[in-house]
Design a protein around this motif. Structure first.
Motif, PDB file in Angstrom:
ATOM      1  N   LYS A   1      29.082  27.185  19.648  1.00 53.73           N
ATOM      2  CA  LYS A   1      29.597  28.103  20.658  1.00 53.73           C
ATOM      3  C   LYS A   1      30.788  28.919  20.146  1.00 53.73           C
ATOM      4  CE  LYS A   1      28.058  26.029  24.999  1.00 53.73           C
ATOM      5  NZ  LYS A   1      27.630  27.273  25.663  1.00 53.73           N
ATOM      6  N   ALA A   2      31.497  28.391  19.161  1.00 51.07           N
ATOM      7  CA  ALA A   2      32.597  29.165  18.578  1.00 51.07           C
ATOM      8  C   ALA A   2      32.044  30.398  17.876  1.00 51.07           C
ATOM      9  CB  ALA A   2      33.378  28.307  17.591  1.00 51.07           C
ATOM     10  N   GLU A   3      30.845  30.269  17.350  1.00 51.36           N
ATOM     11  CA  GLU A   3      30.227  31.386  16.636  1.00 51.36           C
ATOM     12  C   GLU A   3      29.456  32.298  17.592  1.00 51.36           C
ATOM     13  OE1 GLU A   3      31.153  31.188  13.558  1.00 51.36           O
ATOM     14  OE2 GLU A   3      30.220  33.033  12.819  1.00 51.36           O
ATOM     15  N   ASP A   4      28.888  31.715  18.628  1.00 52.21           N
ATOM     16  CA  ASP A   4      28.141  32.474  19.641  1.00 52.21           C
ATOM     17  C   ASP A   4      28.437  31.884  21.020  1.00 52.21           C
ATOM     18  OD1 ASP A   4      26.438  33.785  21.326  1.00 52.21           O
ATOM     19  OD2 ASP A   4      24.589  32.966  20.472  1.00 52.21           O
ATOM     20  N   PRO A   5      29.458  32.416  21.676  1.00 53.17           N
ATOM     21  CA  PRO A   5      29.859  31.876  22.984  1.00 53.17           C
ATOM     22  C   PRO A   5      28.731  31.891  24.012  1.00 53.17           C
ATOM     23  CG  PRO A   5      31.549  33.336  22.126  1.00 53.17           C
ATOM     24  CD  PRO A   5      30.362  33.486  21.211  1.00 53.17           C
ATOM     25  N   ALA A   6      27.752  32.755  23.826  1.00 54.30           N
ATOM     26  CA  ALA A   6      26.651  32.847  24.787  1.00 54.30           C
ATOM     27  C   ALA A   6      25.542  31.845  24.494  1.00 54.30           C
ATOM     28  CB  ALA A   6      26.070  34.266  24.776  1.00 54.30           C
ATOM     29  N   ALA A   7      25.675  31.095  23.436  1.00 52.70           N
ATOM     30  CA  ALA A   7      24.617  30.157  23.056  1.00 52.70           C
ATOM     31  C   ALA A   7      24.447  29.066  24.102  1.00 52.70           C
ATOM     32  CB  ALA A   7      24.943  29.521  21.706  1.00 52.70           C
TER      33      ALA A   7
ATOM     34  N   LEU B   1      21.871  33.452  16.857  1.00 56.31           N
ATOM     35  CA  LEU B   1      22.200  33.024  15.497  1.00 56.31           C
ATOM     36  C   LEU B   1      20.933  32.655  14.722  1.00 56.31           C
ATOM     37  CD1 LEU B   1      25.224  30.682  16.283  1.00 56.31           C
ATOM     38  CD2 LEU B   1      25.331  33.035  15.424  1.00 56.31           C
ATOM     39  N   ALA B   2      20.957  32.919  13.439  1.00 51.70           N
ATOM     40  CA  ALA B   2      19.841  32.534  12.589  1.00 51.70           C
ATOM     41  C   ALA B   2      19.840  31.027  12.389  1.00 51.70           C
ATOM     42  CB  ALA B   2      19.948  33.225  11.235  1.00 51.70           C
ATOM     43  N   SER B   3      18.656  30.489  12.186  1.00 51.38           N
ATOM     44  CA  SER B   3      18.484  29.058  11.981  1.00 51.38           C
ATOM     45  C   SER B   3      19.373  28.546  10.848  1.00 51.38           C
ATOM     46  CB  SER B   3      17.014  28.792  11.670  1.00 51.38           C
ATOM     47  OG  SER B   3      16.815  27.450  11.304  1.00 51.38           O
ATOM     48  N   GLU B   4      19.407  29.296   9.752  1.00 53.18           N
ATOM     49  CA  GLU B   4      20.192  28.860   8.588  1.00 53.18           C
ATOM     50  C   GLU B   4      21.684  28.809   8.935  1.00 53.18           C
ATOM     51  OE1 GLU B   4      17.932  31.219   8.641  1.00 53.18           O
ATOM     52  OE2 GLU B   4      16.346  30.221   7.494  1.00 53.18           O
ATOM     53  N   GLN B   5      22.121  29.731   9.781  1.00 60.77           N
ATOM     54  CA  GLN B   5      23.526  29.762  10.160  1.00 60.77           C
ATOM     55  C   GLN B   5      23.867  28.552  11.033  1.00 60.77           C
ATOM     56  OE1 GLN B   5      24.666  33.454  11.995  1.00 60.77           O
ATOM     57  NE2 GLN B   5      26.865  33.009  11.875  1.00 60.77           N
TER      58      GLN B   5
END
Lengths: 65, 65
Positions: free
Chosen positions: B23-29, B46-50
């Motif tokens: 969530k830090a990388e994508d708050p909407a996740a 986000l990409a799977s690898e990320q």
């Protein structure tokens, strides 16, 4: 040194949660956690009952050895 | 929904660490963790690898299912 048997700690986060809870109450406390043994050793002015209470508040079952 | 098998999560702190990292990388996740199964389900741009990288940085082994 007071030694407690603590059930439910499983990982480094748990070690930190228990350590931080005790140090929040007594910053001068020396806290050592043996995760494999489920043992928490504390050198502190805090009473045994108070330490057990602090550990319990973190969600772990604790008793003095 | 992307589903990952994650090894090493043992408790609620681990669930929070993994969830917060994503969530830090994508708050909407939308992140759902099944601790018993060792599965993390993510709905995100986000990409799977990320996502695997973020989980790995928290100290867990992750792979896409």
């Amino acid at each position: 040194m007071q030694v407690f048997t603590v059930q439910g700690m499983t990982c480094g986060h748990c070690v930190r949660a228990v350590t931080d809870a005790i140090k929040a109450e007594d910053p001068a406390a020396d806290v050592q956690v043996d995760l494999a043994k489920g043992e928490v050793s504390v050198r502190s002015q805090l009473a045994s009952e108070q330490i057990i209470g602090l550990i319990s508040e973190e969600g772990y079952s604790a008793k003095a050895t």
